[in-house]
Write a protein that holds these residues in place. Structure first.
Motif, PDB file in Angstrom:
ATOM      1  N   GLY A 138       0.275   0.490   2.849  1.00  0.00           N
ATOM      2  CA  GLY A 138       0.972   2.056   2.989  1.00  0.00           C
ATOM      3  C   GLY A 138       1.912   2.204   4.321  1.00  0.00           C
ATOM      4  O   GLY A 138       2.773   3.086   3.901  1.00  0.00           O
ATOM      5  N   MET A 139       1.487   1.547   5.118  1.00  0.00           N
ATOM      6  CA  MET A 139       2.145   1.501   6.370  1.00  0.00           C
ATOM      7  C   MET A 139       3.651   1.177   6.038  1.00  0.00           C
ATOM      8  O   MET A 139       4.706   1.517   6.749  1.00  0.00           O
ATOM      9  CB  MET A 139       1.601   1.040   7.642  1.00  0.00           C
ATOM     10  CG  MET A 139       0.340   1.466   8.227  1.00  0.00           C
ATOM     11  SD  MET A 139       0.815   2.926   9.200  1.00  0.00           S
ATOM     12  CE  MET A 139      -0.822   3.163   9.801  1.00  0.00           C
ATOM     13  N   GLY A 140       3.563  -0.197   5.339  1.00  0.00           N
ATOM     14  CA  GLY A 140       5.116  -0.720   5.076  1.00  0.00           C
ATOM     15  C   GLY A 140       5.958   0.233   4.382  1.00  0.00           C
ATOM     16  O   GLY A 140       7.022   0.257   4.609  1.00  0.00           O
ATOM     17  N   GLY A 141       5.212   0.953   3.049  1.00  0.00           N
ATOM     18  CA  GLY A 141       6.074   1.798   2.439  1.00  0.00           C
ATOM     19  C   GLY A 141       6.507   2.779   3.332  1.00  0.00           C
ATOM     20  O   GLY A 141       7.403   3.550   3.313  1.00  0.00           O
ATOM     21  N   PHE A 142       5.711   3.422   4.234  1.00  0.00           N
ATOM     22  CA  PHE A 142       6.269   4.547   4.903  1.00  0.00           C
ATOM     23  C   PHE A 142       7.181   4.290   5.914  1.00  0.00           C
ATOM     24  O   PHE A 142       8.174   5.091   6.288  1.00  0.00           O
ATOM     25  CB  PHE A 142       5.130   5.237   5.863  1.00  0.00           C
ATOM     26  CG  PHE A 142       5.233   6.128   6.669  1.00  0.00           C
ATOM     27  CD1 PHE A 142       5.433   7.483   6.237  1.00  0.00           C
ATOM     28  CD2 PHE A 142       5.439   6.104   8.033  1.00  0.00           C
ATOM     29  CE1 PHE A 142       5.736   8.576   7.022  1.00  0.00           C
ATOM     30  CE2 PHE A 142       5.872   7.088   9.029  1.00  0.00           C
ATOM     31  CZ  PHE A 142       6.187   8.323   8.574  1.00  0.00           C
ATOM     32  N   ALA A 143       7.400   2.974   6.539  1.00  0.00           N
ATOM     33  CA  ALA A 143       8.526   2.564   7.260  1.00  0.00           C
ATOM     34  C   ALA A 143       9.588   2.673   6.525  1.00  0.00           C
ATOM     35  O   ALA A 143      10.781   2.977   7.056  1.00  0.00           O
ATOM     36  CB  ALA A 143       7.890   1.176   7.829  1.00  0.00           C
ATOM     37  N   ALA A 176       8.376   2.381  -4.412  1.00  0.00           N
ATOM     38  CA  ALA A 176       7.443   2.705  -5.600  1.00  0.00           C
ATOM     39  C   ALA A 176       6.536   1.672  -5.664  1.00  0.00           C
ATOM     40  O   ALA A 176       5.238   2.076  -5.927  1.00  0.00           O
ATOM     41  CB  ALA A 176       8.366   2.971  -6.709  1.00  0.00           C
ATOM     42  N   GLY A 177       6.908   0.587  -5.626  1.00  0.00           N
ATOM     43  CA  GLY A 177       5.835  -0.733  -5.745  1.00  0.00           C
ATOM     44  C   GLY A 177       4.856  -0.722  -4.784  1.00  0.00           C
ATOM     45  O   GLY A 177       3.590  -0.922  -5.152  1.00  0.00           O
ATOM     46  N   LEU A 178       5.044  -0.524  -3.402  1.00  0.00           N
ATOM     47  CA  LEU A 178       4.117  -0.557  -2.538  1.00  0.00           C
ATOM     48  C   LEU A 178       3.431   0.818  -2.605  1.00  0.00           C
ATOM     49  O   LEU A 178       1.988   0.701  -2.272  1.00  0.00           O
ATOM     50  CB  LEU A 178       4.800  -0.405  -1.112  1.00  0.00           C
ATOM     51  CG  LEU A 178       5.751  -1.680  -0.792  1.00  0.00           C
ATOM     52  CD1 LEU A 178       6.348  -1.592   0.483  1.00  0.00           C
ATOM     53  CD2 LEU A 178       4.814  -2.889  -0.622  1.00  0.00           C
ATOM     54  N   ALA A 179       3.696   2.082  -3.047  1.00  0.00           N
ATOM     55  CA  ALA A 179       3.097   3.099  -3.223  1.00  0.00           C
ATOM     56  C   ALA A 179       2.021   2.817  -4.436  1.00  0.00           C
ATOM     57  O   ALA A 179       0.777   3.215  -4.002  1.00  0.00           O
ATOM     58  CB  ALA A 179       3.960   4.307  -3.733  1.00  0.00           C
ATOM     59  N   VAL A 180       2.270   2.287  -5.447  1.00  0.00           N
ATOM     60  CA  VAL A 180       1.186   2.061  -6.379  1.00  0.00           C
ATOM     61  C   VAL A 180       0.435   0.884  -5.961  1.00  0.00           C
ATOM     62  O   VAL A 180      -0.855   1.100  -6.314  1.00  0.00           O
ATOM     63  CB  VAL A 180       1.987   1.401  -7.768  1.00  0.00           C
ATOM     64  CG1 VAL A 180       0.820   1.171  -8.587  1.00  0.00           C
ATOM     65  CG2 VAL A 180       2.664   2.621  -8.449  1.00  0.00           C
ATOM     66  N   LEU A 181       0.750  -0.115  -5.383  1.00  0.00           N
ATOM     67  CA  LEU A 181      -0.279  -1.151  -4.781  1.00  0.00           C
ATOM     68  C   LEU A 181      -1.171  -0.486  -3.993  1.00  0.00           C
ATOM     69  O   LEU A 181      -2.483  -0.776  -3.820  1.00  0.00           O
ATOM     70  CB  LEU A 181       0.473  -2.324  -4.216  1.00  0.00           C
ATOM     71  CG  LEU A 181      -0.139  -3.521  -3.688  1.00  0.00           C
ATOM     72  CD1 LEU A 181      -1.114  -4.132  -4.802  1.00  0.00           C
ATOM     73  CD2 LEU A 181       0.596  -4.500  -3.183  1.00  0.00           C
ATOM     74  N   HIS A 182      -0.633   0.130  -2.979  1.00  0.00           N
ATOM     75  CA  HIS A 182      -1.514   1.043  -2.031  1.00  0.00           C
ATOM     76  C   HIS A 182      -2.565   1.931  -2.542  1.00  0.00           C
ATOM     77  O   HIS A 182      -3.719   1.672  -2.306  1.00  0.00           O
ATOM     78  CB  HIS A 182      -0.743   1.865  -1.087  1.00  0.00           C
ATOM     79  CG  HIS A 182      -1.488   2.870  -0.265  1.00  0.00           C
ATOM     80  ND1 HIS A 182      -2.002   2.426   0.888  1.00  0.00           N
ATOM     81  CD2 HIS A 182      -1.407   4.196  -0.250  1.00  0.00           C
ATOM     82  CE1 HIS A 182      -2.678   3.559   1.500  1.00  0.00           C
ATOM     83  NE2 HIS A 182      -2.266   4.532   0.876  1.00  0.00           N
ATOM     84  N   PHE A 183      -2.042   2.510  -3.671  1.00  0.00           N
ATOM     85  CA  PHE A 183      -2.989   3.294  -4.682  1.00  0.00           C
ATOM     86  C   PHE A 183      -3.904   2.593  -5.262  1.00  0.00           C
ATOM     87  O   PHE A 183      -5.446   2.993  -5.078  1.00  0.00           O
ATOM     88  CB  PHE A 183      -2.229   4.213  -5.260  1.00  0.00           C
ATOM     89  CG  PHE A 183      -3.095   5.265  -5.829  1.00  0.00           C
ATOM     90  CD1 PHE A 183      -4.081   6.013  -5.298  1.00  0.00           C
ATOM     91  CD2 PHE A 183      -2.834   6.014  -7.338  1.00  0.00           C
ATOM     92  CE1 PHE A 183      -4.749   6.931  -5.903  1.00  0.00           C
ATOM     93  CE2 PHE A 183      -3.397   7.156  -7.801  1.00  0.00           C
ATOM     94  CZ  PHE A 183      -4.364   7.626  -7.112  1.00  0.00           C
TER      95      PHE A 183
END
Length: 221
Positions: A138-143, A176-183
């Motif tokens: 999640g932090m990676g996606g936010f960055a 988008a991929g990181l967001a789904v993986l985070h979820f």
């Protein structure tokens, strides 16, 4: 026959697509979209103030801001496929605003986690990131979202150059991929993947449609 062709063109120009285009270009369209994007936040703040977020309001705020981040991301990614499929170029004027709202809800999601779960303790947050992979993702996606938000303005396009700017902003696929993986990882502990499957399906469909439409345009160029 020539008269019939011209009449047909006129009918298209004054049809539903032309009317939709005029509505999208109306001066009130952007402020209205901005208010619509703001409504979920108003609802959450009102719910917190009136104690209507359930037994665990902190968890409700964290989850709701995360959900709205995913929804805004889906809307942002839907702009290009809809614009090309419906032949409504005016839709492009809303993409930046939706992207910035995606970032805004992601920032609120991070703030709620850092405040309510971690007490704004930087050391505790760092330990939690190292301990739980879904927080790291999640932090990676936010960055990445932060970089896109910071370079979403015309001055950044001129500074980076249009081609480099486009390459940079294609990282929205990775986001988008990181967001789904985070979820997915967040829900894995409770073995609850129904919502994850919905968001994953929507995002995969949107991403594949963007790639298919781009490939189709290249083939006919």
């Amino acid at each position: 026959m020539e008269h019939a062709r011209l009449a047909g063109r006129g009918a298209v120009a004054t049809g539903p697509r032309a009317a939709a285009g005029r509505l999208l270009l109306h001066p009130a369209a952007k402020p209205l979209l901005w208010l619509l994007c703001l409504l979920p936040l108003v609802w959450l703040v009102a719910g917190a103030a009136l104690d209507r977020l359930g037994a665990n309001p902190a968890e409700a705020l964290i989850r709701s801001t995360g959900d709205w981040t995913l929804r805004m991301l889906c809307l942002t990614l839907a702009i290009t496929p809809l614009r090309l499929t419906l032949a409504l170029p005016a839709l492009a004027r809303f993409r930046r605003m939706l992207g910035l709202w995606t970032f805004a809800y992601a920032a609120l999601h991070l703030l709620c986690y850092a405040w309510f779960d971690m007490g704004l303790d930087a050391g505790e947050i760092a330990r939690d990131v190292a301990k739980r992979p879904f927080i790291l993702v999640g932090m990676g996606g936010f960055a990445l979202l932060l970089v896109l938000a910071a370079t979403s303005f015309n001055r950044a396009i001129r500074w980076l150059g249009a081609r480099r700017w486009q390459r940079l902003h294609r990282s929205v696929y990775l986001i988008a991929g990181l967001a789904v993986l985070h979820f997915f990882w967040m829900r894995a502990g409770k073995n609850d993947f129904a919502e994850v499957a919905v968001y994953a399906g929507v995002l995969v469909t949107l991403l594949l449609s963007r790639l298919w439409l781009r490939r189709g345009r290249g083939a006919t160029a």
